[in-house]
Design a protein around this motif. Structure first.
Motif, mmCIF file in Angstrom:
data_model
loop_
_atom_site.group_PDB
_atom_site.id
_atom_site.type_symbol
_atom_site.label_atom_id
_atom_site.label_comp_id
_atom_site.label_asym_id
_atom_site.label_seq_id
_atom_site.Cartn_x
_atom_site.Cartn_y
_atom_site.Cartn_z
ATOM 1 N N VAL A 207 0.910 -1.201 0.192
ATOM 2 C CA VAL A 207 -0.078 0.068 -0.094
ATOM 3 C C VAL A 207 1.037 1.157 0.144
ATOM 4 O O VAL A 207 0.744 2.091 -0.808
ATOM 5 C CB VAL A 207 -0.969 0.152 1.171
ATOM 6 N N VAL A 210 2.391 1.962 -3.202
ATOM 7 C CA VAL A 210 1.467 2.438 -4.295
ATOM 8 C C VAL A 210 1.304 4.047 -3.970
ATOM 9 O O VAL A 210 1.374 4.852 -5.050
ATOM 10 C CB VAL A 210 0.100 1.746 -4.027
ATOM 11 N N LEU A 211 1.086 4.232 -2.853
ATOM 12 C CA LEU A 211 0.890 5.838 -2.411
ATOM 13 C C LEU A 211 2.338 6.682 -2.845
ATOM 14 O O LEU A 211 2.081 7.690 -3.330
ATOM 15 C CB LEU A 211 0.736 5.826 -0.878
ATOM 16 N N ARG A 212 3.202 5.963 -2.777
ATOM 17 C CA ARG A 212 4.606 6.690 -3.033
ATOM 18 C C ARG A 212 4.417 6.886 -4.496
ATOM 19 O O ARG A 212 4.807 7.893 -5.131
ATOM 20 C CB ARG A 212 5.726 5.753 -2.774
ATOM 21 N N GLN A 213 4.057 5.863 -5.310
ATOM 22 C CA GLN A 213 3.951 5.752 -6.667
ATOM 23 C C GLN A 213 3.270 6.896 -7.161
ATOM 24 O O GLN A 213 3.626 7.692 -8.058
ATOM 25 C CB GLN A 213 3.537 4.649 -7.143
ATOM 26 N N VAL A 214 2.072 7.266 -6.750
ATOM 27 C CA VAL A 214 1.220 8.213 -7.086
ATOM 28 C C VAL A 214 1.755 9.523 -6.538
ATOM 29 O O VAL A 214 0.726 10.432 -6.530
ATOM 30 C CB VAL A 214 -0.099 8.091 -6.699
ATOM 31 N N GLY A 215 2.477 9.839 -5.701
ATOM 32 C CA GLY A 215 3.195 11.002 -5.347
ATOM 33 C C GLY A 215 2.658 11.302 -4.060
ATOM 34 O O GLY A 215 2.832 12.742 -3.423
ATOM 35 N N ALA A 216 2.613 10.329 -3.013
ATOM 36 C CA ALA A 216 2.076 10.648 -1.490
ATOM 37 C C ALA A 216 3.516 11.160 -0.874
ATOM 38 O O ALA A 216 4.417 10.540 -0.968
ATOM 39 C CB ALA A 216 1.560 9.614 -0.963
ATOM 40 N N ARG A 217 3.469 12.151 -0.080
ATOM 41 C CA ARG A 217 4.592 12.346 0.868
ATOM 42 C C ARG A 217 4.519 11.557 2.021
ATOM 43 O O ARG A 217 3.578 11.011 2.480
ATOM 44 C CB ARG A 217 4.628 14.237 1.295
#
Ligand SMILES: Nc1ncnc2c1ncn2[C@@H]1O[C@H](COP(=O)(O)OP(=O)(O)O)[C@@H](O)[C@H]1O
Ligand SMILES: [Mg+2]
Lengths: 301, 225
Positions: A207, A210-217
């Protein structure tokens, strides 16, 4: 400052932010349960701390700050021994004032039994010396007793409620121990939440990817976990605290005996104290999870 | 714009990629090819800051990724749409929520972008699957969800890693067509693939540069394809 950050994270923060983390089921239930159990224990420790503190204060107040020395000696010896005793008292640390009672005062003391017209000067009545302890220094009563024995063999120390002193110390010790228990419970809670947060982070590695991939800090990802654990801890602790308060309230009470066991509990506004337990649990969970999450995220490439 | 300047990368052993220089012009269309294990995925990861060059510089809008903070890389990633080799999703969220995830992560109000979201789902042909969950999807459907998610933030650059791997020819053509459409809208597209038939099939649709990784270096592939 922590509290405002906490409030910000919970209130202002995106209420859907923790939706990105799948329900963690078992870990979550464990967190709630442990918080509840810890809060329950904390409630008792707090009650114990408050009660023993109250007891210590009351008993300490009852400890009189004075003692009386009674000198019995044959007529011609009495004055000599009184002077000797006063001399000893003068050089004893911890004494504020030592004053021999004069005949009128002694007569007044005896009046309830023998009437006002007692010819006290002619009777072998012991001489009394009123001693007031200094409030800032500790009087060594046993040492004083030994010195008096040497200088004025007819002197006897009557130290009222001194026997209670160990009880006061025990009550104070108990207050300290229960405060220590509170600190330990808080620490255990922090450790438990940290472990649970670590478990949740590891379980949700994909999870996080995935969050990293879509640009989550990191901050966003951490918040999702922090929010969840803080709310869990807060909820669990609230339940545990309420249960603890009910248990404490149900302790039989008896003003008459004023015994220790029946005195366990909160009084008046003191009932507001346990309300701080869930708040503290929330703050602890918030700080522990945030720390664990940010540290773990930094090590996850 | 993405620039690679004498970039090398090693996972710890010997260098996997060496001395690679490339300027990806805005609006260009690139294929990146090479045998399996040549380093195509690694190359793409260097381009979006998931990996940092062990030598040389990768510059995103002029900034060396090695000097960027974690937050800056996260922000840069919002301008680069990535369709990873094995797309992962949040399996507990619906297709629509997964496609909207970049918006949510960026703190944007997803309801404002509702129209964009529906349009995007219909563009990849998944409107009827909007409420399905990722584990229920076929390989081709997953790839299209991944593509929609990559495009959600209207990025300038789209990097697709083997977007046609493990799916049938017809579906591959459909996905290629979507990527070509994005390029026609002005977006920079780079597709890593070992599938030469796909590259040949694209010739009629788009003017593409074909790069090849061979012996750790980047070469411009010629007409021999
Ligand atoms: N995280 C990693 N650690 C170590 N070696 C890796 C890692 N990822 C990939 N590799 C190796 O690097 C080489 C290139 O991998 P990759 O970039 O995935 O190639 P391609 O996408 O062209 O098939 C392979 O030999 C692979 O085993
Ligand atoms: Mg690959």
């Amino acid at each position: 400052m922590k509290a405002t950050t906490l409030a910000m994270a919970l209130m202002v923060g995106d209420p859907h932010s923790d939706r990105v983390v799948p329900p963690t089921g078992f870990t979550a239930q464990l967190t709630s349960f442990t918080s509840a159990a810890m809060a329950f224990l904390a409630c008792f420790a707090l009650a114990l701390s408050v009660s023993s503190g109250r007891l210590a204060d009351r008993w300490a107040q009852e400890l009189s700050q004075s003692l009386t020395i009674r000198i019995s000696a044959p007529g011609d010896q009495l004055a000599v021994q009184t002077q000797a005793a006063l001399a000893v008292l003068e050089t004893t640390p911890g004494i504020e004032e030592a004053r021999p009672l004069d005949a009128d005062e002694q007569r007044a003391l005896l009046a309830p039994w023998f009437g006002q017209s007692l010819p006290i000067e002619e009777l072998p009545v012991p001489q009394l010396i009123d001693v007031i302890e200094a409030s800032d220094a500790d009087l060594d009563v046993d040492g004083l007793r030994l010195r008096l024995q040497a200088e004025a063999p007819g002197a006897v120390i009557d130290d009222h409620s001194r026997w209670r002193r160990p009880l006061v110390q025990a009550a104070q010790r108990l207050r300290g121990l229960s405060a220590l228990s509170l600190i330990l419970i808080t620490g255990a809670m922090a450790a438990m939440v940290t472990l649970a947060a670590h478990a949740a982070l590891s379980a949700n590695r994909s999870v996080i990817e995935v969050l990293r991939q879509v640009g989550a800090r990191d901050d966003y990802i951490a918040k999702a976990f922090v929010r969840r654990f803080t709310l869990r801890a807060l909820g669990g602790a609230a339940v545990g605290t309420i249960a603890g308060m009910i248990a404490v309230a149900l302790m039989p009470s008896s003003e008459a005996t004023a015994g220790f066991l029946t005195d366990l509990g909160f009084r008046g506004l003191g009932w507001l104290l346990p309300a701080t337990i869930p708040i503290l649990a929330g703050i602890v969970a918030f700080a522990a999870t945030r720390f664990a999450a940010l540290r773990t995220l930094r090590t996850m490439a | 714009m993405i620039e690679l300047d004498k970039v090398a990368y090693s996972y710890g052993g010997g260098e996997l990629l060496s001395d690679i220089s490339l300027t990806v012009q805005p609006g260009s269309f690139h294929f990146l090819t090479g045998p399996s294990g040549a380093g195509k995925t690694t190359f793409l990861k260097l381009m979006y800051g998931d990996l940092l060059a062990t030598a040389g510089q990768v510059r995103l809008s002029g900034v060396d990724t090695r000097t960027m903070s974690r937050d800056q890389i996260a922000l840069a990633r919002r301008k680069i749409g990535v369709v990873p080799q094995n797309s992962q999703f949040l399996d507990h969220l619906s297709v629509a929520d997964n496609v909207a995830l970049p918006l949510q992560v960026a703190g944007r109000d997803a309801t404002e972008a509702q129209a964009d979201l529906e349009q995007l789902l219909s563009w990849v042909g998944l409107s009827s699957h909007r409420d399905a969950f990722p584990p229920e999807l076929s390989g081709g459907e997953r790839q299209r969800v991944a593509l929609a998610r990559a495009v959600m933030m209207s990025p300038d650059v789209i990097l697709a890693d083997e977007p046609t791997g493990n799916i049938d020819w017809e579906m591959s053509q459909r996905i290629l067509k979507l990527l070509v459409e994005l390029n026609k809208m002005g977006k920079t597209v780079m597709i890593a693939t070992h599938d030469l038939t796909m590259i040949r099939a694209s010739k009629a649709q788009v003017q593409a540069r074909v790069l090849r990784i061979a012996n750790r270096r980047l070469q411009l592939a010629g007409a021999d394809l």
